[in-house]
Design a protein around this motif. Sequence first.
Motif, PDB file in Angstrom:
ATOM      1  N   GLU A  27       9.836   8.079   1.798  1.00 15.94           N
ATOM      2  CA  GLU A  27       9.611   8.294   3.241  1.00 15.94           C
ATOM      3  C   GLU A  27      10.726   9.116   3.874  1.00 15.94           C
ATOM      4  N   ASP A  85      10.195   3.567  -2.143  1.00 15.67           N
ATOM      5  CA  ASP A  85       9.496   3.753  -0.858  1.00 15.67           C
ATOM      6  C   ASP A  85      10.436   4.339   0.186  1.00 15.67           C
ATOM      7  N   CYS A  89       8.053  11.821   5.151  1.00 13.48           N
ATOM      8  CA  CYS A  89       8.299  11.809   6.599  1.00 13.48           C
ATOM      9  C   CYS A  89       9.525  12.688   6.893  1.00 13.48           C
ATOM     10  N   PRO A 113       0.824  -1.206   0.000  1.00  9.99           N
ATOM     11  CA  PRO A 113       0.000   0.000   0.000  1.00  9.99           C
ATOM     12  C   PRO A 113       0.859   1.258   0.000  1.00  9.99           C
ATOM     13  N   ALA A 157       0.264   3.935   1.408  1.00 12.10           N
ATOM     14  CA  ALA A 157      -0.530   4.637   2.426  1.00 12.10           C
ATOM     15  C   ALA A 157      -0.219   4.052   3.794  1.00 12.10           C
ATOM     16  N   PRO A 158      -0.394   4.882   4.850  1.00 14.54           N
ATOM     17  CA  PRO A 158      -0.256   4.351   6.207  1.00 14.54           C
ATOM     18  C   PRO A 158      -1.327   3.297   6.459  1.00 14.54           C
TER      19      PRO A 158
HETATM   20  C1  LIG Z   1       3.283   4.765   5.247  1.00  6.40           C
HETATM   21  C2  LIG Z   1       4.303   4.433   4.257  1.00  6.40           C
HETATM   22  O1  LIG Z   1       4.045   4.319   3.056  1.00  6.40           O
HETATM   23  C3  LIG Z   1       5.707   4.383   4.642  1.00  6.40           C
HETATM   24  C4  LIG Z   1       6.074   5.810   4.989  1.00  6.40           C
HETATM   25  O2  LIG Z   1       6.446   3.909   3.542  1.00  6.40           O
HETATM   26  C5  LIG Z   1       6.026   3.504   5.826  1.00  6.40           C
HETATM   27  O3  LIG Z   1       5.350   3.642   6.861  1.00  6.40           O
HETATM   28  O4  LIG Z   1       6.982   2.683   5.681  1.00  6.40           O
END
Ligand SMILES: CC(=O)[C@](C)(O)C(=O)O
Length: 339
Positions: free
Chosen positions: A196, A192, A201, A131, A133-134
Amino acid sequence: MAFRMFHEQDCDVSKLDGKKVAIIGYGSQGHAHALNLKDSGVDVKVGLRPGSKSKAKAEKQGLEVVSNAEAAKWADIIMILINDEYQAKMYKEDIEPNLAPGKTIAFAHGFNIHYGCITVRPDCNVIMVAPKAPGHTVRSTYVEGKGTPCLVCAHQDATGDAFDLALAYGAAIGGARAALLETDFKTETETDLFGEQNVLCGGVTDLMEAGFNTLVEAGYDPRNAYFECIHEMKLIVDLIYESGFAGMRSSISNTAEYGDYTAGPHVITEAAKEGMRYNLKRIQNGEFAKEFLLDMSEESHQVHFKAMRRQQAETLMEETGKKIRALYAWNDEDKLLNN
Ligand SMILES: CC(=O)[C@](C)(O)C(=O)O
Ligand SMILES: NC(=O)C1=CN([C@@H]2O[C@H](COP(=O)(O)OP(=O)(O)OC[C@H]3O[C@@H](n4cnc5c(N)ncnc54)[C@H](OP(=O)(O)O)[C@@H]3O)[C@@H](O)[C@H]2O)C=CC1
Ligand SMILES: [Mg+2]
Ligand SMILES: [Mg+2]
């Protein structure tokens, strides 16, 4: 490779009929996948470690919890949704001894396969349904009848239908209501980790905190700085989510839009872009993965991670935020922190 995109009409969820699916872990992603699959009519069990603090919650939400080994023995599809840093040890001890030809190992992030921490026997499938998404949003959007996009792939196809299983799984957790985009483990892992660390993040929190601190250091009220640089961010990003940058810019003032174009490049400068390229290189050459696994190992007691978490929590910005969020009766601060 031109990756394909799939939607509900392209997925055959009946591929999961009669299939037993084990979700190992019941955290952000684990609870969402287990509950969404269950609501989609899939036969699900949750695998957790002895003494797990997640067990009571999973059982309260109507799921059967067994040990990892029992889950792996029982299931046809085993989705590993525990912390990335714990997966290799858990796989070796609990999953690998309980595999049989034709089983499917699934991941929501490619880290452990891509960096060679886990190798799955060739007579089993390896798939990904990741996903974008969180986990809590994977669940909340499913309940609303919507879904969150997922990246999907088959890394090993022992049964000849591994990719179809990935599509069926992606649809059963609601992802095909949004989109399932084909990927591979290298691409998902690197993009990914990059996203992040540098945007979602790492990047955006540093940007917001730098804005807050700049205003406070210039003598402005921390509450004003928090409303301006932290609290309003959701409102702006919601507009971008719905209508893109142009849509958001049609809602803000010309004053803000003009400043957006003229001042923004002085913040995200060439140095910032060079930093992104540096971070991507560390992801691609394994430096980040090595540092992460060493720092998060049991031997390290995660002292660096815990110190960073503590330092980040003990700031004027966080203190100000707690006071601001407490103003809102509708805001359930504990919803995530105690979930
Ligand atoms: C929520 C998401 O897609 C992240 C930031 O890749 C993760 O939590 O690893
Ligand atoms: N968080 C997110 O939104 C996203 C995460 N991912 C990926 O999903 C995977 C899971 O991450 P996330 O959901 O954040 O994880 P969390 O940290 O939220 O949850 C981890 C879960 O794993 C359990 N757990 C830990 N060790 C073991 C073990 N040895 N055996 C069984 N269960 C164990 C924990 O239970 P307890 O501690 O109670 O025992 C907890 O339920 C990762 O690969 C991550 O990269 C992918 C997309 C987004
Ligand atoms: Mg992600
Ligand atoms: Mg991630």
